[in-house]
Design an enzyme around this catalytic site. Sequence first.
Site, short mmCIF file in Angstrom:
data_model
loop_
_atom_site.label_atom_id
_atom_site.label_comp_id
_atom_site.label_asym_id
_atom_site.label_seq_id
_atom_site.Cartn_x
_atom_site.Cartn_y
_atom_site.Cartn_z
N GLU A 97 0.81 -1.21 0.00
CA GLU A 97 0.00 0.00 0.00
C GLU A 97 0.84 1.26 0.00
OE1 GLU A 97 -3.49 -2.17 2.58
OE2 GLU A 97 -2.79 -0.22 3.23
N CYS A 110 3.55 8.53 0.49
CA CYS A 110 4.10 7.68 1.53
C CYS A 110 4.21 6.28 0.92
CB CYS A 110 3.15 7.69 2.74
SG CYS A 110 3.56 6.50 4.01
N CYS A 117 5.71 -6.64 7.64
CA CYS A 117 6.96 -6.21 8.28
C CYS A 117 7.37 -7.24 9.32
CB CYS A 117 6.78 -4.85 8.95
SG CYS A 117 8.30 -4.22 9.70
N CYS A 121 6.23 -4.50 15.81
CA CYS A 121 5.92 -3.53 16.87
C CYS A 121 4.46 -3.71 17.29
CB CYS A 121 6.17 -2.11 16.38
SG CYS A 121 7.87 -1.90 15.78
N CYS A 124 1.53 -1.43 15.86
CA CYS A 124 1.50 -1.20 14.41
C CYS A 124 0.73 -2.33 13.71
CB CYS A 124 2.92 -1.12 13.88
SG CYS A 124 3.02 -1.03 12.09
N CYS A 341 -0.68 6.54 9.78
CA CYS A 341 0.49 5.78 10.23
C CYS A 341 0.09 4.47 10.89
CB CYS A 341 1.25 6.55 11.29
SG CYS A 341 2.16 7.88 10.61
N1 SAH Z 1 9.16 0.76 9.71
C1 SAH Z 1 9.41 2.15 9.73
C2 SAH Z 1 8.51 2.97 8.84
C3 SAH Z 1 7.03 2.68 8.82
S1 SAH Z 1 6.04 3.15 10.18
C4 SAH Z 1 9.34 2.66 11.16
O1 SAH Z 1 8.86 1.94 12.02
O2 SAH Z 1 9.80 3.77 11.38
C5 SAH Z 1 5.96 4.93 10.18
C6 SAH Z 1 5.73 5.50 11.58
O3 SAH Z 1 4.40 5.22 12.08
C7 SAH Z 1 6.68 4.93 12.61
O4 SAH Z 1 7.17 5.94 13.45
C8 SAH Z 1 5.78 3.98 13.38
O5 SAH Z 1 6.28 3.69 14.65
C9 SAH Z 1 4.49 4.75 13.41
N2 SAH Z 1 3.31 3.94 13.72
C10 SAH Z 1 3.08 2.65 13.41
N3 SAH Z 1 1.85 2.27 13.82
C11 SAH Z 1 1.26 3.35 14.38
C12 SAH Z 1 -0.02 3.60 14.95
N4 SAH Z 1 -0.96 2.66 15.00
N5 SAH Z 1 -0.27 4.84 15.42
C13 SAH Z 1 0.65 5.82 15.33
N6 SAH Z 1 1.87 5.64 14.80
C14 SAH Z 1 2.18 4.42 14.32
FE1 SF4 Z 2 7.52 -2.49 11.03
FE2 SF4 Z 2 5.37 -1.18 11.90
FE3 SF4 Z 2 7.46 -1.52 13.53
FE4 SF4 Z 2 7.67 0.16 11.41
S1 SF4 Z 2 6.31 0.40 13.18
S2 SF4 Z 2 9.16 -1.39 12.09
S3 SF4 Z 2 6.36 -0.92 9.93
S4 SF4 Z 2 6.17 -3.16 12.70
#
Ligand code: SAH
Ligand code: SF4
Length: 363
Positions: A97, A110, A117, A121, A124, A341
């Site tokens: 996406e 974006c 991934c 996390c 996420c 995000c």
């Molecule tokens: N993997 C990379 C880039 C993708 S995520 C990373 O983790 O940086 C882009 C940003 O969105 C990151 O800072 C991530 O921690 C944040 N993010 C992911 N899930 C989220 C959520 N549900 N609410 C707010 N921020 C989130």
């Molecule tokens: Fe992967 Fe989501 Fe963690 Fe970014 S925030 S490293 S996309 S699991």
Amino acid sequence: MADDARPFRPEALPMKPILELAPEELPGEGYRKAQIAHWLYARGVREFSEMTDLPKGLREALAQEWRISEFALVEAYPSRDGSVKYLFTLLDGKKTEAVYMPYENRKTVCLSSMVGCPAGCTFCATGALGFGRNLTAAEILDQLLAIAYHQGISPREIRNVVLMGMGEPLLNLTNVLKAVRTLLHPKGLAMSPRRITLSTVGIPRGIYRLAEEDLGIRLALSLHAPDDETRKKIIPTAHRYPIAEIMEAVRAYYAKTKRRVTFEYTLLQGLNDHPWQARLLSRLLKGLSAHVNLIPFNPWPGAPVKGTPKAGILAFAEELKRQGIPTSVRFSRGQDVGAACGQLALRTPQALTFKPLPEDAGR
Ligand code: SAH
Ligand code: SF4
């Protein structure tokens, strides 16, 4: 994820991906290369037959050997705030996406670097999906090209790229760097490096490699906690890479590139939103040319964490500012279509009620 365990072998497809080639590697001699690059990256055509100033025989020969599009299907989900989420079905059936954000005369995309991934996390939605596979450089670039085509604009009108979609770009760095080089190339997208931001969960060897490459792009670090104990609760890779090691790599990146690093911090209730954590965060960042981006948590169904209420977010921001740390709060867009995000990868019933636009809309 798809139950297909076979590795994706782009070379097994009948046509080769032309977007994998740097502009100077394109087929033909000098002038021809420039013509093809112009059609691909300035005009944004998606078929060789549209390259009308090339001899017909050449167009046919190119189409026999190469492909432009990396997608079997492109679906668009417009949001009420003007952003558009794009869902791409790749040639092996897997999905990824991207989001188009046309606000304030600054057209931004974006982009994703993976299907799913592996970092996992807890907050996420992409992390909850697990790892599908790395995207190729062509698949990363083609997200931008397909969006421009669908929007009826030149790909070069998109002036900002954030690598903040699905996936961890520093765990797919070879392909990401290849795509970024074409974004920067004067005969590619001709972008300014300051307008490309790579966001990472914090993989030190990747940050060092990026510093060595010295492309001048911006780095955003998803810190989300100032202490290892808290960070380990929400970011599994924190068990491998302590904050001190990541910060050393970030300092090396800054020393080499002189680019101010952004620290992303999603506020999660009762986990990382205490005042002592704001103070510890400011101590950690003192002396660095840093900027903190506080991100309100974007909820998704089944998420095991809760966001900090707005008052708590503003209080956390105030504490950081009091300590002299430049801070902004990013209330994100596209929430109604799951384009915010960490919401990419979601198939909410709400998103599915949007009818995809026809592929040639707006042209
Ligand atoms: N993997 C990379 C880039 C993708 S995520 C990373 O983790 O940086 C882009 C940003 O969105 C990151 O800072 C991530 O921690 C944040 N993010 C992911 N899930 C989220 C959520 N549900 N609410 C707010 N921020 C989130
Ligand atoms: Fe992967 Fe989501 Fe963690 Fe970014 S925030 S490293 S996309 S699991």
